[in-house]
Write an enzyme that holds these catalytic residues in place. Structure first.
Site, PDB file in Angstrom:
ATOM      1  N   HIS A 110       6.951   6.246 -19.971  1.00  0.00           N
ATOM      2  CA  HIS A 110       6.636   6.298 -21.394  1.00  0.00           C
ATOM      3  C   HIS A 110       7.180   5.109 -22.167  1.00  0.00           C
ATOM      4  O   HIS A 110       6.950   5.010 -23.367  1.00  0.00           O
ATOM      5  CB  HIS A 110       7.217   7.579 -21.986  1.00  0.00           C
ATOM      6  CG  HIS A 110       8.718   7.641 -21.922  1.00  0.00           C
ATOM      7  ND1 HIS A 110       9.396   7.668 -20.726  1.00  0.00           N
ATOM      8  CD2 HIS A 110       9.660   7.668 -22.890  1.00  0.00           C
ATOM      9  CE1 HIS A 110      10.699   7.716 -20.970  1.00  0.00           C
ATOM     10  NE2 HIS A 110      10.882   7.714 -22.271  1.00  0.00           N
ATOM     11  N   CYS A 111       7.893   4.189 -21.496  1.00  0.00           N
ATOM     12  CA  CYS A 111       8.559   3.100 -22.220  1.00  0.00           C
ATOM     13  C   CYS A 111       7.983   1.722 -21.907  1.00  0.00           C
ATOM     14  O   CYS A 111       7.332   1.106 -22.740  1.00  0.00           O
ATOM     15  CB  CYS A 111      10.056   3.110 -21.918  1.00  0.00           C
ATOM     16  SG  CYS A 111      10.938   4.500 -22.634  1.00  0.00           S
ATOM     17  N   LEU A 112       8.230   1.237 -20.697  1.00  0.00           N
ATOM     18  CA  LEU A 112       7.950  -0.173 -20.406  1.00  0.00           C
ATOM     19  C   LEU A 112       6.484  -0.573 -20.534  1.00  0.00           C
ATOM     20  O   LEU A 112       6.204  -1.674 -21.019  1.00  0.00           O
ATOM     21  CB  LEU A 112       8.481  -0.534 -19.013  1.00  0.00           C
ATOM     22  CG  LEU A 112      10.002  -0.491 -18.865  1.00  0.00           C
ATOM     23  CD1 LEU A 112      10.420  -1.117 -17.546  1.00  0.00           C
ATOM     24  CD2 LEU A 112      10.699  -1.193 -20.019  1.00  0.00           C
ATOM     25  N   ILE A 130       4.428   0.481 -22.601  1.00  0.00           N
ATOM     26  CA  ILE A 130       3.933   0.768 -23.947  1.00  0.00           C
ATOM     27  C   ILE A 130       4.789   0.146 -25.043  1.00  0.00           C
ATOM     28  O   ILE A 130       4.288  -0.564 -25.920  1.00  0.00           O
ATOM     29  CB  ILE A 130       3.847   2.295 -24.155  1.00  0.00           C
ATOM     30  CG1 ILE A 130       2.805   2.886 -23.196  1.00  0.00           C
ATOM     31  CG2 ILE A 130       3.497   2.642 -25.597  1.00  0.00           C
ATOM     32  CD1 ILE A 130       2.760   4.388 -23.178  1.00  0.00           C
ATOM     33  N   ASP A 131       6.106   0.392 -24.996  1.00  0.00           N
ATOM     34  CA  ASP A 131       6.967   0.029 -26.121  1.00  0.00           C
ATOM     35  C   ASP A 131       6.930  -1.450 -26.508  1.00  0.00           C
ATOM     36  O   ASP A 131       6.841  -1.774 -27.699  1.00  0.00           O
ATOM     37  CB  ASP A 131       8.411   0.450 -25.830  1.00  0.00           C
ATOM     38  CG  ASP A 131       8.556   1.952 -25.697  1.00  0.00           C
ATOM     39  OD1 ASP A 131       7.551   2.666 -25.914  1.00  0.00           O
ATOM     40  OD2 ASP A 131       9.657   2.421 -25.368  1.00  0.00           O
TER      41      ASP A 131
END
Length: 421
Positions: A264-266, A268-269
């Site tokens: 959910h992080c790399l 997208i963020d």
């Protein structure tokens, strides 16, 4: 549901971030409403069945037994909350931020917002989201004024699923508020849940903190991924070089190559930050865009490496049987969001391969590929094995013994039949 001595907390979203927060809040004395739109997820929680590795069934059952944890899909249970935390997904859609879940959460909370209450956003987004998007929705739906009638803030989540060392309680928590009074309330709330809070001057600084953390990782992973590709072409052992560089006690931090980034992080963020810079300043964030390009193409590189290996064996990918070990994006978890292994599997299927997946942390009902166990027979029947996610549950001695060829993307194996990324 009994009234908690510390007040009523609503956590919107009961996933990898929201559930640990909800359970921890119950443990310190809050009355907690865990709200989620996923009916099956809420039913499992109500039955004491946790779907997250970081929260055991025993811990969930204990929270339910207090009478102060209510998992629900009914928003009416939010009424009378003192604090609400938004922990919902913020995916990308065609490269642009999709904040529909945040908007919906804020709109729902606004109908139950009362004077003196506090709303905190934890979902990752671009700087300005709290004050430019969430607060206006709360004001519009409630008729109240932020700062005067209610408090608001931002605190970036730092949950690392499956991490045995760093969890919610002992990971420093960055906190912020839209004003001094809001910061005081937000910091006091998290101060009851975690060992240390780190206050910053505003919500934009807190939002940027989260994006900086993940952009740092994203860029450095892209660096070693590209280095791994060049090193392979130059016939240099990149893993040995990384091991050697890691002995330097200063000025270096270890990052390792892999089949791509997921979760959910790399994936997208960093794009949220790039989008904000381009939209507000009209300039590209070149580091982020280059890192995106490298990391997004790593699954393609893994497939190319396998094709080259088959060529050396005088085989074609089409008609070959390929066993993928580990499809989750992260070791020792069942989180397959944005997993590079899924991209690899789909690409191989498109090329005509018979693809099977072994992953003890995943449910076969949720996969588009046959889920098998990594037994000696299954390993021996595969023309090639790709180690994508190096779960500890795999028997690597069996892999060495029975697999005819292994493409190891995680530097977990050695032997004459093993080729490393």
């Amino acid at each position: 549901m009994s009234r908690g001595a510390l007040g009523k907390l609503v956590v919107v979203g009961q996933g990898y971030v929201g559930l640990p927060l909800a359970i921890r809040a119950v443990e310190v004395g809050y009355e907690v409403v865990g709200f989620d739109l996923d009916v099956d997820r809420i039913k499992r929680l109500a039955d004491g069945d946790s779907y997250i590795e970081d929260i055991t069934d025993e811990r969930l059952t204990s929270a339910l037994a207090t009478g102060r944890y209510l998992p629900t899909v009914e928003s009416d249970h939010m009424a009378g909350f003192d604090i609400a935390v938004i922990d919902v997904p913020t995916p990308l859609e065609d490269g642009n931020p999709n904040l529909a879940y945040v908007e919906e959460a804020a709109a729902t909370l606004s109908t139950h917002l009362r004077t003196g209450a506090t709303v905190v956003l934890e979902s990752t987004s671009y700087p300005g989201t709290t004050e430019e998007l969430v607060v206006p929705i709360l004001e519009s739906g409630s008729g109240l004024t932020s700062g005067k009638d209610f408090h608001a803030g931002y605190s970036p989540e730092r949950i690392d699923p499956g991490n045995p060392t760093w969890g919610l309680e002992n990971t420093p928590k960055v906190v912020s508020g839209i004003d001094a009074a809001s910061l005081e309330v937000v910091e006091a709330f998290y101060g009851r849940l975690v060992e240390r809070t780190v206050a910053v001057s505003g919500t934009r600084e807190a939002e940027l903190t989260k994006l900086l953390e993940n952009t740092f990782r994203h860029v450095n992973i892209a660096l070693v991924n590209e280095l791994a590709m060049f090193a392979a072409d130059l016939d240099i052992d990149v893993w040995e070089a990384i091991d050697a560089a890691s002995t330097k006690p200063f000025g270096y931090m270890r990052f390792t190559p892999g089949p791509g980034v997921g979760g959910h992080c790399l994936p997208i963020d960093p794009s949220y930050l790039s989008w904000k810079v381009r939209r507000s300043l009209g300039q590209p964030f070149r580091f982020v865009e280059l890192a995106n390009d490298v990391n997004e193409h790593m699954p393609d590189y893994v497939v190319r490496r396998l094709m080259l290996a088959f060529n050396r064996m005088g085989r074609s990918v089409s008609g070959s049987r390929v066993l993928i070990l580990g499809l989750a994006y992260k070791r020792n978890t069942g989180d397959a969001r944005e997993a590079p292994g899924t991209v690899i599997a789909r690409s191989l299927v498109a090329l005509g391969a018979d693809v099977r997946v072994a992953d003890p942390h995943l449910d076969g009902d949720t996969l588009a590929f046959p889920l098998v166990e990594a037994t000696p027979d299954e390993l021996g029947a595969a023309d090639a094995v790709i180690l994508v996610t190096d779960h500890d549950a795999f028997d690597y001695d069996q892999v060495r013994t029975h697999a005819r060829y292994v493409l190891d993307t995680r530097n977990r194996l050695d032997g004459h039949s093993v080729e490393r990324l």
